[in-house]
Design an enzyme around this catalytic site. Structure first.
Site, short mmCIF file in Angstrom:
data_model
loop_
_atom_site.label_atom_id
_atom_site.label_comp_id
_atom_site.label_asym_id
_atom_site.label_seq_id
_atom_site.Cartn_x
_atom_site.Cartn_y
_atom_site.Cartn_z
N ALA A 45 3.21 -1.01 4.43
CA ALA A 45 2.57 0.29 4.64
C ALA A 45 3.67 1.33 4.85
O ALA A 45 4.72 1.04 5.42
CB ALA A 45 1.65 0.26 5.85
N THR A 102 0.87 -1.18 0.00
CA THR A 102 0.00 0.00 0.00
C THR A 102 0.90 1.23 0.00
O THR A 102 2.12 1.12 0.15
CB THR A 102 -0.92 0.05 1.24
OG1 THR A 102 -0.11 0.27 2.41
CG2 THR A 102 -1.70 -1.24 1.41
N ILE A 138 7.63 -2.16 6.58
CA ILE A 138 7.48 -0.71 6.67
C ILE A 138 8.21 -0.04 5.52
O ILE A 138 9.42 -0.20 5.34
CB ILE A 138 8.03 -0.18 8.01
CG1 ILE A 138 7.50 -1.03 9.18
CG2 ILE A 138 7.64 1.29 8.17
CD1 ILE A 138 6.00 -1.16 9.26
N LYS A 139 7.45 0.72 4.73
CA LYS A 139 8.02 1.44 3.60
C LYS A 139 8.59 2.78 4.07
O LYS A 139 7.89 3.55 4.72
CB LYS A 139 6.94 1.67 2.52
CG LYS A 139 6.40 0.38 1.92
CD LYS A 139 5.24 0.64 0.98
CE LYS A 139 5.66 1.30 -0.30
NZ LYS A 139 4.55 1.39 -1.27
N ILE A 140 9.84 2.99 3.72
CA ILE A 140 10.55 4.20 4.11
C ILE A 140 11.15 4.85 2.87
O ILE A 140 11.86 4.18 2.11
CB ILE A 140 11.70 3.89 5.10
CG1 ILE A 140 11.21 3.03 6.28
CG2 ILE A 140 12.39 5.16 5.55
CD1 ILE A 140 10.45 3.77 7.32
#
Length: 232
Positions: free
Chosen positions: A56, A27, A82-84
């Site tokens: 996310a 997402t 976790i998208k960074i």
């Protein structure tokens, strides 16, 4: 190559899960913002309807904010990624989170150096925006190829997850280069199953030959009740 879906189309996700080809769902803030549900409800539903991971993205751009949001998301499930963003404080956040056992995905990647740095700080995944790079500089697949070679040469754990895929051909080219994963929107996923004129013509010839013989067309062996087809 592992397939992820970049969508919150629950029916498509269930189809890929049932087929056994789904590694996870990605997402982003725009996708979650467009949903007619609270973000946490969407994320929990995505975890519930498929067995893979769910990615996310943090929305803060300062290091303390990134870490706080990332840890909150990670607490939802051990299957969270976790998208960074792969800029500035993002690399420090990735390094810190990976040391804590939280899987990360370095995102908004347009250059090889970003994937190199993602590998060096230990990101689980790195997501280059394939079509956007192709539109901007025309060398998306050269970047993918050289980035894959760097990751393999230094044995970094980072897996390239090709993102912003806008055609089946782009997906296939990623597979040809040995890219470990691709995240696909619903229409491109459907395109992997599409027919074409040559396929349809061949099937029509089989049908005609079968129907022309009383021994085959009337065979009880091949008379099975039609099953309800799952929506793709």
């Amino acid at each position: 190559m592992k397939i992820w879906l970049d969508t919150i189309d629950f029916d498509i996700i269930r189809n890929a899960q049932a087929l056994g080809v789904l590694a996870g769902v990605t997402t982003n803030p725009a996708i979650l913002a467009a949903a007619d549900l609270p973000a946490q409800t969407v994320i929990e539903t995505l975890l519930d309807i498929q067995d893979g991971q769910v990615a996310a993205q943090v929305t803060r751009d300062d290091l303390p904010g990134m870490l706080a949001q990332a840890r909150a998301l990670a607490r939802i499930s051990p299957r969270m990624v976790i998208k960074i963003p792969a800029i500035r404080h993002g690399f420090q956040a990735i390094a810190t989170l990976e040391k804590e056992g939280i899987a990360t995905l370095a995102t908004t990647i347009f250059e090889t150096r970003q994937i190199l740095m993602a590998g060096m700080v230990g990101a689980s995944y790195a997501a280059p925006y394939v079509n956007r790079i192709e539109q901007s500089t025309g060398n998306a697949f050269a970047i993918l190829s050289e980035s894959q070679a760097i990751l393999e040469r230094y044995r970094y754990k980072t897996i390239i997850m090709a993102a912003a895929i806008k055609s089946v051909e782009q997906c296939v080219r990623c597979a040809q280069l040995g890219i470990g994963a691709a995240t696909l929107p619903s229409d491109i996923y459907r395109g992997l199953f599409a027919s074409n004129h040559d396929i349809d013509d061949s099937l029509a010839k089989f049908d005609a030959a079968w129907a022309a013989s009383k021994f085959t067309s009337g065979s009880s062996l091949f008379h099975a009740p039609a099953a309800k087809e799952a929506r793709l």
